[in-house]
Scaffold this active site. Structure first.
Site, PDB file in Angstrom:
ATOM      1  N   HIS A  24      37.518  28.724  34.219  1.00  0.00           N
ATOM      2  CA  HIS A  24      38.559  29.016  35.216  1.00  0.00           C
ATOM      3  C   HIS A  24      38.419  28.202  36.511  1.00  0.00           C
ATOM      4  O   HIS A  24      38.308  28.715  37.611  1.00  0.00           O
ATOM      5  CB  HIS A  24      38.761  30.511  35.463  1.00  0.00           C
ATOM      6  CG  HIS A  24      37.628  31.322  35.991  1.00  0.00           C
ATOM      7  ND1 HIS A  24      36.834  30.928  37.039  1.00  0.00           N
ATOM      8  CD2 HIS A  24      37.188  32.547  35.637  1.00  0.00           C
ATOM      9  CE1 HIS A  24      35.968  31.872  37.296  1.00  0.00           C
ATOM     10  NE2 HIS A  24      36.144  32.850  36.458  1.00  0.00           N
ATOM     11  N   ASP A  82      34.448  37.198  29.997  1.00  0.00           N
ATOM     12  CA  ASP A  82      33.290  36.487  29.434  1.00  0.00           C
ATOM     13  C   ASP A  82      32.121  37.437  29.158  1.00  0.00           C
ATOM     14  O   ASP A  82      31.146  37.059  28.503  1.00  0.00           O
ATOM     15  CB  ASP A  82      32.852  35.310  30.325  1.00  0.00           C
ATOM     16  CG  ASP A  82      32.663  35.667  31.777  1.00  0.00           C
ATOM     17  OD1 ASP A  82      33.399  36.530  32.281  1.00  0.00           O
ATOM     18  OD2 ASP A  82      31.783  35.075  32.423  1.00  0.00           O
ATOM     19  N   ASP A 163      26.604  38.163  36.946  1.00  0.00           N
ATOM     20  CA  ASP A 163      26.932  36.819  37.459  1.00  0.00           C
ATOM     21  C   ASP A 163      25.948  36.344  38.539  1.00  0.00           C
ATOM     22  O   ASP A 163      25.698  35.137  38.671  1.00  0.00           O
ATOM     23  CB  ASP A 163      28.344  36.813  38.054  1.00  0.00           C
ATOM     24  CG  ASP A 163      29.434  36.734  36.996  1.00  0.00           C
ATOM     25  OD1 ASP A 163      29.110  36.514  35.820  1.00  0.00           O
ATOM     26  OD2 ASP A 163      30.606  36.886  37.364  1.00  0.00           O
ATOM     27  N   TYR A 191      27.555  27.054  40.654  1.00  0.00           N
ATOM     28  CA  TYR A 191      28.163  28.319  40.235  1.00  0.00           C
ATOM     29  C   TYR A 191      28.450  29.200  41.454  1.00  0.00           C
ATOM     30  O   TYR A 191      29.534  29.762  41.605  1.00  0.00           O
ATOM     31  CB  TYR A 191      27.209  29.030  39.264  1.00  0.00           C
ATOM     32  CG  TYR A 191      27.789  30.270  38.652  1.00  0.00           C
ATOM     33  CD1 TYR A 191      28.573  30.208  37.511  1.00  0.00           C
ATOM     34  CD2 TYR A 191      27.555  31.514  39.216  1.00  0.00           C
ATOM     35  CE1 TYR A 191      29.118  31.353  36.955  1.00  0.00           C
ATOM     36  CE2 TYR A 191      28.096  32.660  38.678  1.00  0.00           C
ATOM     37  CZ  TYR A 191      28.871  32.578  37.537  1.00  0.00           C
ATOM     38  OH  TYR A 191      29.415  33.710  36.998  1.00  0.00           O
TER      39      TYR A 191
HETATM   40 FE1  FEO Z   1      30.603  35.710  34.214  1.00  0.00          FE
HETATM   41 FE2  FEO Z   1      32.596  36.919  36.739  1.00  0.00          FE
HETATM   42  O1  FEO Z   1      32.119  36.446  34.980  1.00  0.00           O
END
Ligand code: FEO
Length: 394
Positions: A24, A82, A163, A191
């Protein structure tokens, strides 16, 4: 079938995605992983359930350890697909399993999957005894959705952080000491910049909460597991959340005939001469999230644009929304660019940046056609001024 033991009775059972190149908006040039974890005690617990396309991998990995039908609890630390895409299949197979999520997570999962699951709401600080072990649920909202939480397993001192502390990188090695701490940190920063940076206050709160815990292992939902050097990743998160950045400048530019490119090179020399670390990116040649990674920890961002139909060159204008990703209006900005028979890009760029809420150094530097030797000197001095302005404001 693939799994990795983290501690006695605790396993990584997730999926490696060697092929993913875009998540995304985040470029994932080295792939990624969706980490799930299995705890085998008197009760069998699965933490998170990978992306839909990887559910068969998850089930196969679990089957190498236990029968997936025997799972008692499925913990959803985060509802994003995910980590929740495989939930429906898991819950269908593990008919007696209860799903555990924060109250907000329960709402999100219900909205997303509209399925009638047996759900246990985990309030902040709630504990769940599963035999010799007890799990503790720690709400960590906005890391990186509103419903996210951490799960802590006290006997092996493992924090399942979803995350937070994660990195998108696909490797056969499961631990940061195998992949390389510095390498993992570089991917973790990328990330963080793209997904977590807007929620820095929540990062600070979550770090404060976890200080109360004894943690030997941080097991995120993406990338390698930290079983050593934990202070490297927690320290990096603290630094990033505090916006404790070096004197670094990133130049972003787009050029029609190479003239703005020449200006960018001269501005870069001025910045370096003024004492800043410098990075330069042509937006026409670089994926946006690669640039976001650089501007995230830059104190100064310089944007160069050719004039196109009396305005900003479209590839440059298209990048501006990506600056919003990191929500950091404390960065200094300035603009420059070359024009041909009519100007216009720089005035519009300055106005746009001011409307976005940035502190613009001064009216941008606009030069006609190919910069002359004097023009390049102007660019160099512009860079030096921007460096002095930024370093002086520290
Ligand atoms: Fe790994 Fe916010 O998803």
């Amino acid at each position: 079938m693939n799994s990795e033991k983290l501690a006695e009775g605790i396993y990584w059972v997730g999926a490696i995605d060697w092929d993913i190149r875009e998540f995304h908006g985040l470029s994932t040039l080295k792939g990624g992983t969706y980490n799930s974890y299995l705890i085998v005690d008197e009760k069998i617990v699965l933490i998170d359930a990978v992306k839909t396309t990887k559910i068969d991998v998850l089930l196969s990995n679990i089957s190498g350890i236990v029968d997936p039908a025997d799972i008692d609890y499925v913990i959803s630390n985060h509802a994003e697909p995910d980590h929740s895409g495989g939930l429906a299949r898991v819950m269908e197979i593990a008919k007696n399993a209860r799903l555990v999520a924060t109250p907000n997570g329960v709402r999100r999962l219900s909205e997303m999957y509209r399925l009638d699951w047996d759900i246990l709401e985990a309030k902040d600080g709630d504990e769940l005894a599963i035999g010799k072990r007890t799990l503790k649920f720690i709400h960590a909202p906005l890391l990186h959705w509103p419903e996210t939480m951490f799960t802590y397993e006290g006997s092996s001192r493992i924090l399942f952080s979803c995350d937070a502390f994660g990195a998108h990188i696909a490797t056969s090695e499961r631990f940061t000491d195998e992949v390389g701490v510095e390498k993992t940190l570089a991917f973790a920063k990328k990330y963080y910049a793209f997904l977590v940076a807007p929620f820095r206050k929540n990062v600070i709160k979550a770090l404060d909460k976890t200080k109360e815990l004894k943690i030997d292992v941080i097991a995120p939902s993406h990338g390698p597991v930290w079983r050593s050097d934990l202070d490297m990743i927690t320290g990096a998160y603290q630094k990033w959340a505090n916006r404790d950045f070096e004197d670094k400048a990133t130049i972003i530019y787009g050029t029609m005939w190479g003239n703005t490119h020449k200006m960018a090179a001269a501005v870069a020399e001025g910045l370096a001469d003024g004492g800043m670390k410098v990075r330069v990116y042509n937006v026409q040649l670089t994926l946006p999230s690669e640039i976001v990674d650089e501007i995230f920890d830059s104190r100064l961002v310089l944007i160069g644009s050719s004039t196109f139909v009396g305005g900003i060159y479209p590839p440059v204008e298209a990048f501006i929304p990506f600056m919003r990703v990191i929500r950091d209006k404390s960065k200094k900005v300035a603009s420059f660019g070359s024009y041909g028979w009519s100007g216009g890009s720089i005035k519009k760029l300055d106005k746009l940046l001011e409307e976005e809420g940035y502190d613009v150094m001064e009216p941008g530097l606009a030069l006609q056609f190919e910069p002359t030797a004097d023009g390049l000197k102007e660019c160099f001095e512009f860079g030096r001024r921007a460096a002095a302005w930024t370093i002086g404001s520290a």
